[in-house]
Design an enzyme around this catalytic site. Sequence first.
Site, PDB file in Angstrom:
ATOM      1  N   LYS A 192      -6.902  -6.557 -26.964  1.00 44.93           N
ATOM      2  CA  LYS A 192      -6.203  -5.295 -26.707  1.00 44.93           C
ATOM      3  C   LYS A 192      -6.587  -4.650 -25.370  1.00 44.93           C
ATOM      4  CE  LYS A 192      -4.709  -4.358 -31.371  1.00 44.93           C
ATOM      5  NZ  LYS A 192      -4.379  -3.383 -32.409  1.00 44.93           N
ATOM      6  N   ASP A 223      -1.719  -0.921 -44.265  1.00 48.41           N
ATOM      7  CA  ASP A 223      -1.914  -2.336 -43.958  1.00 48.41           C
ATOM      8  C   ASP A 223      -0.763  -3.193 -44.503  1.00 48.41           C
ATOM      9  OD1 ASP A 223      -3.244  -4.375 -42.788  1.00 48.41           O
ATOM     10  OD2 ASP A 223      -4.659  -4.695 -44.434  1.00 48.41           O
ATOM     11  N   ASP A 256      -2.295   1.306 -32.242  1.00 49.60           N
ATOM     12  CA  ASP A 256      -2.359   0.104 -33.050  1.00 49.60           C
ATOM     13  C   ASP A 256      -1.281   0.250 -34.144  1.00 49.60           C
ATOM     14  OD1 ASP A 256      -3.481  -2.032 -34.688  1.00 49.60           O
ATOM     15  OD2 ASP A 256      -4.316  -0.407 -35.901  1.00 49.60           O
ATOM     16  N   THR A 307      -0.211  -3.982 -30.827  1.00 48.62           N
ATOM     17  CA  THR A 307      -0.515  -4.516 -32.151  1.00 48.62           C
ATOM     18  C   THR A 307      -0.869  -5.997 -32.066  1.00 48.62           C
ATOM     19  OG1 THR A 307       0.490  -5.035 -34.307  1.00 48.62           O
ATOM     20  CG2 THR A 307       1.999  -4.777 -32.474  1.00 48.62           C
ATOM     21  N   ASP A 317      -7.754   1.700 -35.644  1.00 47.32           N
ATOM     22  CA  ASP A 317      -8.660   1.792 -36.798  1.00 47.32           C
ATOM     23  C   ASP A 317      -9.805   0.792 -36.724  1.00 47.32           C
ATOM     24  OD1 ASP A 317      -6.480  -0.205 -37.372  1.00 47.32           O
ATOM     25  OD2 ASP A 317      -7.819  -0.629 -39.052  1.00 47.32           O
ATOM     26  N   ASP A 328      -6.525 -10.866 -44.092  1.00 47.00           N
ATOM     27  CA  ASP A 328      -6.277 -12.096 -43.333  1.00 47.00           C
ATOM     28  C   ASP A 328      -7.260 -12.130 -42.165  1.00 47.00           C
ATOM     29  OD1 ASP A 328      -5.174 -10.337 -41.353  1.00 47.00           O
ATOM     30  OD2 ASP A 328      -3.189 -10.513 -42.259  1.00 47.00           O
ATOM     31  N   ASP A 375      -0.912  -1.696 -37.876  1.00 45.89           N
ATOM     32  CA  ASP A 375      -1.417  -1.646 -39.256  1.00 45.89           C
ATOM     33  C   ASP A 375      -2.608  -0.707 -39.387  1.00 45.89           C
ATOM     34  OD1 ASP A 375       0.097  -4.116 -38.960  1.00 45.89           O
ATOM     35  OD2 ASP A 375      -0.647  -4.660 -40.944  1.00 45.89           O
TER      36      ASP A 375
HETATM   37  P1  IMP Z   1      -2.591  -4.458 -36.003  1.00 40.41           P
HETATM   38  O1  IMP Z   1      -3.455  -3.652 -36.923  1.00 40.41           O
HETATM   39  O2  IMP Z   1      -1.321  -3.744 -35.653  1.00 40.41           O
HETATM   40  O3  IMP Z   1      -3.321  -4.941 -34.790  1.00 40.41           O
HETATM   41  O4  IMP Z   1      -2.036  -5.738 -36.809  1.00 40.41           O
HETATM   42  C1  IMP Z   1      -2.876  -6.693 -37.376  1.00 40.41           C
HETATM   43  C2  IMP Z   1      -2.153  -7.489 -38.426  1.00 40.41           C
HETATM   44  O5  IMP Z   1      -0.993  -8.135 -37.914  1.00 40.41           O
HETATM   45  C3  IMP Z   1      -2.994  -8.626 -38.950  1.00 40.41           C
HETATM   46  O6  IMP Z   1      -3.896  -8.200 -39.928  1.00 40.41           O
HETATM   47  C4  IMP Z   1      -1.958  -9.586 -39.497  1.00 40.41           C
HETATM   48  O7  IMP Z   1      -1.694  -9.286 -40.855  1.00 40.41           O
HETATM   49  C5  IMP Z   1      -0.695  -9.307 -38.698  1.00 40.41           C
HETATM   50  N1  IMP Z   1      -0.309 -10.402 -37.800  1.00 40.41           N
HETATM   51  C6  IMP Z   1       0.897 -10.985 -37.769  1.00 40.41           C
HETATM   52  N2  IMP Z   1       0.960 -11.911 -36.804  1.00 40.41           N
HETATM   53  C7  IMP Z   1      -0.225 -11.924 -36.194  1.00 40.41           C
HETATM   54  C8  IMP Z   1      -0.749 -12.671 -35.083  1.00 40.41           C
HETATM   55  O8  IMP Z   1      -0.096 -13.508 -34.459  1.00 40.41           O
HETATM   56  N3  IMP Z   1      -2.014 -12.388 -34.731  1.00 40.41           N
HETATM   57  C9  IMP Z   1      -2.745 -11.449 -35.367  1.00 40.41           C
HETATM   58  N4  IMP Z   1      -2.302 -10.738 -36.382  1.00 40.41           N
HETATM   59  C10 IMP Z   1      -1.036 -10.963 -36.815  1.00 40.41           C
HETATM   60 MG    MG Z   2      -5.011  -1.912 -37.301  1.00 40.88          MG
END
Ligand code: IMP
Ligand code: MG
Length: 419
Positions: free
Chosen positions: A349, A161, A153, A189, A373, A341, A155
């Site tokens: 996923k 984050d 993943d 992601t 996470d 957000d 963030d």
């Molecule tokens: P991850 O933890 O890598 O899955 O990323 C999640 C974060 O990506 C979310 O909390 C958003 O801040 C950001 N994000 C940006 N574009 C998108 C989208 O199109 N869908 C979902 N999350 C997005």
């Molecule tokens: Mg994450």
Amino acid sequence: MTTRYRVEYALKTHRRDQLIEWIKGLLAVPFVLHSQPTAVFEPEGESVDATATRTQRRYAEIMRDVEDIVNDHITHQQTGTQHRSKLKLLVPSVANFFTPLALHDAFIWQDQRRFISMRRFVPPSFNDVRLILNTAQVMSLIRNGPLELVTFDGDVTLYNDGQCLTPENPVIPRILKLMRNGSKIGIVTAAGYTEAHKYYERLYGLLDAIYASDLPQSAKQGLIIMGGESNYCFRFDGNVPDMLKLVPKQEWLLKEMVLWEESDITALLDIAEASLRDTVKNMRMDATIVRKERAVGIIPQPGNKFCRETLEETVLIAQKILEMSEVGNRLPFCAFNGGNDVFVDIGDKSWGVLACQQFFGGIEGSKTLHVGDQFLSAGANDFKARLACTTAWIANPTETVQLLDEMAELEEIQQRKLR
Ligand code: IMP
Ligand code: MG
């Protein structure tokens, strides 16, 4: 009383992991019976070490028993009767396991680092059990190696984050090491962008390091990014701007995904958007709605921080409304709380990881590890990866680095054994 219980259950069930809670409960018994809190003020009793050794033995026996119960569940899986396993009776939410879990050995390993058996006042905790499960999973993967695919993943797993993967991030040499050892890498992601440049901006530290490394070309091409959960696929390519090349959909989409209708996608996002708008209005949130090709979300106005309860409420409403809709039953989606957000994405996923596995020639779930996470059962997006492969649940990017170091150490032990 019953009503009160139900309310508590409804409110909390999505915030608990039943398997972890169950193991925690089992370990609480030896803690209560064998830890010696009075030794703090009655030093003439048994030595701390002797108590710890006895307690460790009891904990370890329990972990061995749990390991056997998991193995029994796996045996049931093989005959399609997992719904009748003992583990299923004890932990109804438990799903399928891709590998056995080396829980006994993992407990000893973590106990040597976290001194769980030494503790007299603090019983084995959620985090203790979560880390033991991670160790048990990677032990099992490495003993039955090679580990063919590791998906991460973004963030909170690779970087904090909303931040970027910058050149000094200690995860970079660890990922290069995995690639050198032959593992493919997928960054799965939720961040959904159609242009390579946006991903380059988020991940440039890693991409530049791969470019500059002496890895063979074939290993370098073993990194892909699966964005928007399962919507956009880019492959590392040192010869193109931003070092990422969009992979045409026909090269990576699973056959089920080809059937996802554009009209359904629009309809699902329309319902999700209406739900988000409604909640923003009712909860007086200072939010902006973001509508994308494959997602809809709310982000805060600059400088604004939403509280956890508001974010969760927003997710749970959207999820319920979508679950009740016809299109929500035809099309997979993922509604989740991103920390500050909320997004609803098309797909999830599990599809993202399955697509990576297929792209790399059909890697199995038992040879794949997803590190993330977000593993709560609602409002979390890594949870769905459990349908596609083995997983490790980390709490921050530092833990990801620790996990990768642990894997390297276990790999070395394994190689020594094989020599
Ligand atoms: P991850 O933890 O890598 O899955 O990323 C999640 C974060 O990506 C979310 O909390 C958003 O801040 C950001 N994000 C940006 N574009 C998108 C989208 O199109 N869908 C979902 N999350 C997005
Ligand atoms: Mg994450």
